[in-house]
Design a protein around this motif. Structure first.
Motif, PDB file in Angstrom:
ATOM      1  N   UNK A 130      10.151 -49.069 -22.621  1.00  9.63           N
ATOM      2  CA  UNK A 130       9.242 -49.709 -23.299  1.00  9.63           C
ATOM      3  C   UNK A 130       9.515 -50.378 -24.673  1.00  9.63           C
ATOM      4  N   UNK A 131       8.966 -51.810 -24.987  1.00  9.94           N
ATOM      5  CA  UNK A 131       9.431 -52.336 -26.120  1.00  9.94           C
ATOM      6  C   UNK A 131       8.399 -51.986 -27.200  1.00  9.94           C
ATOM      7  N   UNK A 132       8.944 -52.273 -28.533  1.00  9.27           N
ATOM      8  CA  UNK A 132       8.313 -51.658 -29.744  1.00  9.27           C
ATOM      9  C   UNK A 132       7.269 -52.563 -30.208  1.00  9.27           C
ATOM     10  N   UNK A 133       6.786 -53.617 -29.679  1.00 10.91           N
ATOM     11  CA  UNK A 133       5.696 -54.518 -30.489  1.00 10.91           C
ATOM     12  C   UNK A 133       4.280 -54.126 -29.933  1.00 10.91           C
ATOM     13  N   UNK A 134       4.075 -52.951 -30.254  1.00  9.94           N
ATOM     14  CA  UNK A 134       2.629 -52.342 -29.984  1.00  9.94           C
ATOM     15  C   UNK A 134       2.088 -52.447 -31.254  1.00  9.94           C
ATOM     16  N   UNK A 145      13.881 -64.277 -32.751  1.00  6.90           N
ATOM     17  CA  UNK A 145      12.894 -65.233 -32.726  1.00  6.90           C
ATOM     18  C   UNK A 145      11.541 -64.553 -32.542  1.00  6.90           C
ATOM     19  N   UNK A 146      10.770 -65.201 -33.131  1.00  5.95           N
ATOM     20  CA  UNK A 146       9.142 -64.872 -33.274  1.00  5.95           C
ATOM     21  C   UNK A 146       8.643 -64.806 -31.646  1.00  5.95           C
ATOM     22  N   UNK A 147       7.875 -63.776 -31.615  1.00  2.09           N
ATOM     23  CA  UNK A 147       7.219 -63.806 -30.248  1.00  2.09           C
ATOM     24  C   UNK A 147       6.006 -62.934 -30.402  1.00  2.09           C
ATOM     25  N   UNK A 148       5.337 -62.762 -29.091  1.00  3.84           N
ATOM     26  CA  UNK A 148       3.990 -62.037 -29.053  1.00  3.84           C
ATOM     27  C   UNK A 148       4.027 -60.841 -30.028  1.00  3.84           C
ATOM     28  N   UNK A 149       3.051 -60.656 -30.915  1.00  6.06           N
ATOM     29  CA  UNK A 149       3.028 -59.705 -31.841  1.00  6.06           C
ATOM     30  C   UNK A 149       3.393 -59.954 -33.476  1.00  6.06           C
ATOM     31  N   UNK A 150       3.894 -61.159 -33.475  1.00  7.17           N
ATOM     32  CA  UNK A 150       4.350 -61.558 -34.769  1.00  7.17           C
ATOM     33  C   UNK A 150       5.195 -60.914 -35.727  1.00  7.17           C
ATOM     34  N   UNK A 151       6.364 -60.251 -35.022  1.00  7.36           N
ATOM     35  CA  UNK A 151       7.121 -59.483 -35.650  1.00  7.36           C
ATOM     36  C   UNK A 151       8.109 -60.110 -36.307  1.00  7.36           C
ATOM     37  N   UNK A 152       8.470 -60.163 -37.877  1.00  8.03           N
ATOM     38  CA  UNK A 152       9.326 -61.058 -38.253  1.00  8.03           C
ATOM     39  C   UNK A 152      10.646 -60.803 -37.791  1.00  8.03           C
TER      40      UNK A 152
END
Ligand code: NCD
Ligand code: ZN
Length: 482
Positions: free
Chosen positions: A94-98, A153-160
């Motif tokens: 599971x990816x960390x962009x929670x 690259x920026x994607x869903x969750x706007x993680x810089x």
């Protein structure tokens, strides 16, 4: 053999990464006890008739977004792992962009608790590797990550996305740990600049999304990532390979001995820019689904081993979030964990590859490259009984309304496929049986970081790392004298 087995799967065709053969499979205490002829099976309490079916090691999907905590309307650990079970997938990473993002040990501990309580299948958790989480790497490892994820690259969750300097330092810190870093390899500055211009020019159509991120964003990012990996010795994994062009830097890096692996996803093999008109924002995903000319080179790269594995980037969103008029406001991604195996088995049925090739890409290679083999990734004595019993001859049509994922919208809707997982076992227990979820397996899933064994770390240029150069010379001398 004398001990009584818990279950024998009888009469199926067992598939490994290099062959398929008629055999029965005995399971005891969650582990495969025997594989062989019927007369070689131990006494048994229960049998499962798999006549006419193929018995595959469960798929290991190293790229899912189960959104928990943070976006329960899109997915959670229960719905996401139910979808996995229906897709023959027995381990997910599971990816960390929670929300919050999994960038420190406390949040990782929260995710571990949630997943352990709800998961129907085994799992690994990525730690977020960003400019401001570099210092958290040791604590994240102690807290139990399977690996790290770095968003170029920026994607869903706007993680810089980190600067190249931050990325080099992040690689330096992870290299001696031996963990693998998964990379969203798209270069942010190129995409941002183009999107700004496209927006200013009034383009809000679906194809503007593709225009903002041509393959060069991936070529540049993959090349740069491989250079930093080579310099530091950090192991890397290129996520969601979408283009023919990025295969060249990947091949070259592999030829130089860089420890880099790669995944592609069904959407890059089976969908193309021809589908944007039909699907609109539903097809918006990062990296974008590209021109059809990319498909054959990606298939060829799987066959020749340049691309090591299939993952899904299961990225659930709601219909409202996927059908907005302005493409820039549409959330990126769509579900896939449940439909990957049927989509790929369809390609097996079409004669594109053998079923053992599929097992190599979906289970054996992920297990091997993420340090889980031979506990995962094979049906052989001693391995976990993670099994998908599939009917390769079953023709059906994907229907978003009937999938387990909470995200009932995807470009897979209406697709005719041939091949269906009928039963899914996770460490010997049915998570899905006869296309029915076994509710009692909620909470059965376990984190696989405890069984992960990566090869010995091989950090390079350790005298030039950030931590090495900022040490005061006199402090150095003292250390040496001591
Ligand atoms: C993913 C998501 O929604 O979390 N979206 C996507 O378009 N792939 C993020 C990601 O994997 O980059
Ligand atoms: Zn990604």
């Amino acid at each position: 053999m004398s001990a009584t087995a818990d279950l024998v799967i009888r009469g199926g065709i067992v598939v490994s990464a290099d062959g398929a053969y008629r055999a029965d499979v005995a399971i005891k205490d969650g582990v495969i006890a025997a594989v062989g002829a019927p007369e070689a099976m131990p006494a048994v309490r229960e049998t499962l008739d798999a006549t006419g079916m193929h018995v595959l090691p469960g798929a290991i999907d190293v790229h899912v977004h189960f959104r928990d905590p943070g976006y329960p309307h899109k997915e959670d650990w229960a719905s996401g792992t139910a979808a996995a079970a229906f897709g023959g997938v027995t381990t997910v990473f599971d990816m960390p962009n929670t929300i919050p993002a999994a960038g420190n040990a406390e949040i990782l501990a929260v995710k571990h608790r949630i997943a352990a309580e709800k998961a129907h299948v085994d799992f690994g958790l990525y730690g977020l590797l960003g400019e401001d989480t570099i210092a958290n790497v040791p604590a994240l490892i102690d807290a139990g990550v399977i690996g790290f994820k770095l968003y170029m690259g920026n994607t869903f969750g706007k993680i810089p996305s980190p600067s190249t300097g931050g990325m080099l330092e992040a690689f330096e810190v992870v290299a001696p740990t031996g963990k693998r870093i998964g990379l969203h390899a798209e270069t942010n500055s190129i995409m941002e600049r183009r999107q700004t211009r496209l927006t200013a020019a009034g383009r809000t159509d679906p194809l503007a999304h593709l225009a903002s991120r041509p393959a060069v964003v991936a070529v540049e990012a993959v090349s740069r990532a491989c250079i930093l990996s080579e310099w530091t010795g950090a192991r890397i994994h290129i996520l969601h390979i979408s283009s023919a062009d990025e295969l060249r830097p990947l091949r070259e890096a592999k030829a130089r001995g860089v420890d880099v692996t790669g995944e592609t996803c069904p959407q890059y093999l089976m969908l193309s820019s021809d589908d944007y008109a039909r699907f609109g924002g539903i097809i918006r995903v990062n990296p974008p689904v590209r021109e059809k000319s990319n498909q054959e080179p990606l298939w060829a790269a799987l066959i020749d081993g340049t691309v090591d594995m299939i993952a899904t980037d299961h990225a659930p969103h709601t219909p409202e979030e996927k059908t907005r008029n302005d493409i820039w406001s549409v959330d990126c991604g769509f579900p896939g964990v449940e439909t990957q195996m049927p989509a790929m088995l369809t390609a097996v049925n079409e004669g594109r590859m053998a079923v053992c090739d599929y097992v190599r890409w979906s289970s054996f290679n992920p297990a091997k490259h993420w340090g889980l083999y031979p506990r995962k990734g094979a049906i052989q004595p001693g391995s976990d009984a993670d099994i998908a019993v599939v009917d390769l001859a079953r023709s059906w049509t994907i229907d978003d309304a009937r999938i387990q994922s909470r995200s009932k919208i995807s470009p897979w809707h209406g697709r005719a496929v041939k091949g269906l997982p009928i039963h899914t076992l996770v460490r010997g227990r049915f998570a899905m049986r006869d296309r029915t979820l076994i509710a009692e397996t909620r909470g059965w899933g376990r984190s696989v970081h405890t069984i992960q064994e990566m090869p010995k770390a091989e950090p390079r240029n350790t005298d030039k790392t950030m931590s090495a150069i900022v040490r005061k010379p006199d402090a150095n001398r003292k250390e040496h004298a001591a």
